[in-house]
Design a protein around this motif. Structure first.
Motif, short mmCIF file in Angstrom:
data_model
loop_
_atom_site.label_atom_id
_atom_site.label_comp_id
_atom_site.label_asym_id
_atom_site.label_seq_id
_atom_site.Cartn_x
_atom_site.Cartn_y
_atom_site.Cartn_z
N LYS A 119 38.61 29.97 12.45
CA LYS A 119 37.68 31.04 12.44
C LYS A 119 38.03 32.19 11.68
CE LYS A 119 36.09 29.59 17.03
NZ LYS A 119 35.76 29.77 18.37
N HIS A 120 39.15 32.64 11.86
CA HIS A 120 39.57 33.77 11.12
C HIS A 120 39.73 33.47 9.53
CE1 HIS A 120 40.93 36.40 14.48
NE2 HIS A 120 41.41 35.43 14.89
N ILE A 121 40.06 32.43 9.19
CA ILE A 121 40.00 31.93 7.80
C ILE A 121 38.73 32.13 7.16
CG2 ILE A 121 40.40 30.26 5.93
CD1 ILE A 121 42.98 29.48 7.83
N GLN A 122 37.71 31.36 8.11
CA GLN A 122 36.04 31.45 7.63
C GLN A 122 35.92 32.77 7.28
OE1 GLN A 122 34.38 28.78 10.38
NE2 GLN A 122 35.16 26.99 9.34
N SER A 123 35.90 33.72 8.12
CA SER A 123 35.56 35.16 8.42
C SER A 123 36.34 35.85 7.14
CB SER A 123 36.15 35.61 9.76
OG SER A 123 35.60 36.98 9.68
N ALA A 124 37.65 35.50 6.97
CA ALA A 124 38.34 35.98 5.87
C ALA A 124 37.69 35.61 4.51
CB ALA A 124 39.75 35.94 5.92
N HIS A 125 37.30 34.25 4.34
CA HIS A 125 36.80 33.79 3.33
C HIS A 125 35.37 34.32 3.00
CE1 HIS A 125 36.08 30.94 0.20
NE2 HIS A 125 35.06 30.82 0.50
N GLN A 126 34.72 34.63 4.18
CA GLN A 126 33.33 35.25 3.88
C GLN A 126 33.73 36.76 3.35
OE1 GLN A 126 31.45 34.77 7.44
NE2 GLN A 126 31.11 32.40 7.50
N GLU A 127 34.57 37.22 3.85
CA GLU A 127 34.77 38.57 3.42
C GLU A 127 35.30 38.89 2.05
OE1 GLU A 127 37.41 40.47 6.29
OE2 GLU A 127 35.71 40.37 8.08
N THR A 128 36.27 37.95 1.71
CA THR A 128 36.90 38.01 0.08
C THR A 128 36.13 37.30 -0.82
OG1 THR A 128 38.31 36.08 0.90
CG2 THR A 128 39.31 38.01 1.60
N ALA A 129 35.08 36.47 -0.67
CA ALA A 129 34.33 35.67 -1.64
C ALA A 129 33.69 36.48 -2.58
CB ALA A 129 33.34 34.83 -0.96
N PRO A 130 33.14 37.81 -2.01
CA PRO A 130 32.81 38.69 -3.20
C PRO A 130 33.77 39.27 -4.26
CG PRO A 130 31.46 39.16 -1.09
CD PRO A 130 32.69 38.28 -0.76
N VAL A 131 34.85 39.67 -3.21
CA VAL A 131 36.17 40.23 -3.78
C VAL A 131 36.58 39.21 -5.00
CG1 VAL A 131 38.21 41.39 -3.77
CG2 VAL A 131 36.47 41.66 -2.11
N LEU A 132 36.57 38.09 -4.53
CA LEU A 132 37.20 36.82 -5.35
C LEU A 132 36.20 36.75 -6.63
CD1 LEU A 132 38.79 34.41 -3.32
CD2 LEU A 132 39.93 35.84 -4.60
#
Length: 702
Positions: A119-132
């Motif tokens: 869940k944390h990874i999915q949340s982090a992924h959602q948060e870092t996708a624009p940054v990436l």
């Protein structure tokens, strides 16, 4: 040992002696005894089975003794051991189950942790996708910027010149050396490559770079132009090692035809002053400033003879022109057509000049023609001084032969300079005008000379020889022809070009001689004319450019000789008394009637014919000498003899015709006498009255 143990136990239990397993048994007994059957089955079993072998091996290891107690307890022991082993296994499995339970709890905890982490990874992924995504875009932008930086660097390296290069190209403080020409070549390449930039949609960059580059190039050519002008001021053309940098600079400057032409004008003006001063020094031995040059022998002081004075000036001019041409060849055309290529490139770069040249009909650059024009401009000042000095000599000189020699010398140098500078040059025009002036002076002096001899032409020479004025004129003509023979006139036009000279220096004297001959009677007039013509022919014959005139003179001599032959022929006929006979026989033909009538003619009567025969006999002994005496004043004894022999031959032919007619008439007369009735002949034959034969006449006149 195990086998022995079982056998011993069984046999002892049965109370029987041991028997061999292979000993024969009673089948019936076996069937009735179960124990025996059991033993038999045991004995018949194969101990090679791996399970049996392992069991026996295990018993051996346990150290079991084969006794009753052991046999009773063996099963129980084994079962006990099995039970104990099973218990141990159960206990172990219990511990395993406990461990598995703990592992399950751990796994469940881990699964929960993993779910939580997921869940944390999915949340982090959602948060870092624009940054990436933004980082990816930034990386792409970074790569593009780096590519642009490399492109800009390459562009600046190729199209943008450094401040040092611009200073080396345009600053007058920087020297004109290899670096200058290298930078100039790069600037020209940049200007040419800007055409590629102008082909793009955005032409602003190309226009700005081209504007800047053109400005730098203009400054560079101005700098080169001024540098060449400074070098020309100190340039020594007499030095065979002329600076290669000047030659290189001229080839480059040719790309700007206007600057190149201005540079040539400046050079030509400077060289004109230098050569004019040098010519003045050569003439006077002092420079223009009045300084004496002891290394020079002044032409005006050394050349006392007029012809040598003119020749020395022309020789100096020729030497200076050749030296100037050789030096300029090194400067302008020693390395092929590089200047021509530069000027052609300049015309392409300066379309306004090209349009003007097209309107004027200018053709492509001709290096040789340009060289000739430049040399001619360099010696223009010398040409002016030369025209002035030689013009003064021509106008002040009153000797006919000298005037022609000067004209011929000018002709020689005119032809020489035409080969050196071409047909269109100031120096050549000056020499042409001087030559025409000298020839004009020659003609004027010749006319004055002929006019001064008009009084002498009326004096008739006693010996019928050429008059003194003709001999003087022929002597003068000989000197003229010897001078003309050394000229450079073309062989094809050599004779034609000499005709005006003959018209001035020969024809007036021959015409005056013809006027004198009109005062004589024949044959004196013919003899005098032939003597004059022979003298003229002997003078003209040695020269190949008077062949046509000699041929005409020979024809005139033959015409006069023909009239002398006619005179001599008349002399033979009249003084030999043959003329009346010839005239009387001329109308008669060879018919019988005409021949018969001869004896009836008054001319052929005995007395008259006898007198004619006597006159002929008196004439013949001295006839040839008397005839030659008539031509004693003819200066060609050979021609006189030929004329007399020709006249004598004609006289002999006439005598032979008279003789034939007389013989024919006598034959007719004799035939008539024979046919008559009388036997005595009346009269005498004509041959008896006129006995000379044609053979005798030829012998006496040979």
């Amino acid at each position: 040992m195990t086998t022995d143990y079982f056998l011993t136990r069984k046999l002892s239990g049965l109370g029987e002696s041991p028997i061999s397993p292979t000993s024969p048994t009673n089948p019936q007994a076996l069937r009735s005894n179960p124990l025996a059957a059991k033993v038999t089955s045991v004995l018949s079993a194969s101990y090679a089975d791996s399970d049996v072998r392992d069991a026996l091996g295990l018993l051996d290891k346990r150290g079991v003794e084969n006794n009753a107690e052991t046999r009773r307890q063996l099963r129980l022991d084994v079962q006990k051991e099995v039970i104990e082993s099973n218990g141990d296994i159960i206990r172990e499995f219990g511990r395993v189950a406990e461990q598995l339970k703990r592992i399950g709890l751990t796994i469940a905890s881990l699964n929960e942790g993993c779910e939580e982490m997921k869940k944390h990874i999915q949340s982090a992924h959602q948060e870092t996708a624009p940054v990436l995504q933004e980082a990816s875009e930034l990386m792409k932008q970074k790569n593009q910027v780096e590519s642009k930086q490399q492109l800009l660097k390459a562009f600046n390296t190729h199209f943008v010149m450094s401040d040092n290069d611009i200073a080396s190209l345009t600053s007058t403080a920087e020297p004109v050396d290899d670096k200058f020409f290298s930078v100039l070549a790069r600037a020209k390449k940049i200007q040419n490559d800007c055409e590629i930039l102008l082909g793009t949609e955005n032409q602003r960059l190309g226009l700005e770079i081209m504007e800047q580059t053109s400005k730098n190039l203009n400054g560079a050519f101005q700098k080169l132009y001024r540098w060449i002008q400074r070098e020309f001021k100190t340039l020594n053309l007499e030095n065979p090692q002329i600076s290669s940098s000047i030659r290189r600079a001229l080839r480059v400057l040719a790309e700007r035809p206007s600057l190149f032409q201005s540079c040539l004008d400046f050079f030509a003006e400077a060289r004109e002053h230098v050569l004019s001063d040098a010519f003045y020094t050569a003439l006077t031995g002092t420079s223009v400033t009045g300084e004496e040059d002891r290394s020079v022998k002044p032409i005006e002081l050394v050349a006392h003879d007029t012809l040598r004075y003119v020749g020395d000036m022309l020789a100096w001019t020729h030497s200076a022109t050749v030296s100037e041409r050789e030096a300029l060849e090194v400067l302008f055309i020693s390395e092929g057509d590089e200047i021509a290529k530069g000027i052609q490139a300049g015309r392409e770069n300066e379309p306004w000049n090209r349009i003007a040249e097209d309107e004027e009909g200018a053709s492509s650059f001709d290096g040789l023609k340009a060289l000739n024009e430049l040399v001619d401009r360099d010696v223009a000042g010398v040409a002016r001084v030369l025209r002035q000095r030689i013009g003064q000599v021509i106008q002040t000189h009153e000797e006919t032969i000298m005037a022609y020699r000067i004209a011929n010398l000018l002709n020689f140098y005119r032809v020489t300079f035409s080969k050196l500078l071409g047909d269109d040059s100031v120096l050549l025009d000056s020499l042409t005008n001087l030559e025409e002036s000298a020839l004009k002076q020659f003609r004027a002096l010749m006319r004055d000379h002929v006019a001064g001899l008009q009084a002498d032409t009326q004096v008739s020479p006693a010996d019928l020889g050429p008059p003194d004025f003709l001999q003087d004129g022929l002597k003068q003509l000989t000197a003229i022809m010897k001078t003309y023979e050394t000229s450079f006139t073309s062989i094809d036009t050599r004779e034609k070009d000499f005709q005006p000279i003959l018209a001035e220096a020969f024809d007036p004297f021959m015409k005056a001689s013809g006027s004198i001959s009109e005062d004589f009677e024949t044959p004196e007039s013919e003899i005098f004319a032939i003597n004059c013509l022979l003298a003229a022919r002997n003078i003209l014959a040695p020269f190949d450019f008077t062949t046509g005139r000699v041929t005409k003179i020979q024809e005139n001599i033959e015409d006069h000789a023909t009239r002398l032959i006619e005179h001599q022929y008349s002399f033979f006929r009249n003084n030999s008394a043959l003329q009346p006979l010839i005239q009387a026989l001329a109308p008669l033909s060879d018919s019988r009637e005409d021949l018969k009538s001869i004896r009836n003619m008054e001319t052929f009567q005995p007395d008259t014919l006898t007198q004619a025969s006597q006159t002929l006999d008196d004439f013949l002994p001295s006839a040839l000498m008397d005839a030659m005496e008539n031509l004693k004043h003819l200066q060609s004894s050979k021609l006189a003899r030929e004329i007399t022999e020709e006249a004598a031959e004609r006289f002999c032919d006439d005598f032979e015709q008279v003789e034939e007619k007389l013989i024919a008439a006598d034959e007719i007369w004799e035939q008539e006498q024979e046919q008559s009735e009388g036997t005595t002949a009346e009269g005498v034959s004509l041959r008896e009255l006129f006995p000379r034969t044609s053979g005798e006449i030829r012998v006496l006149l040979s």
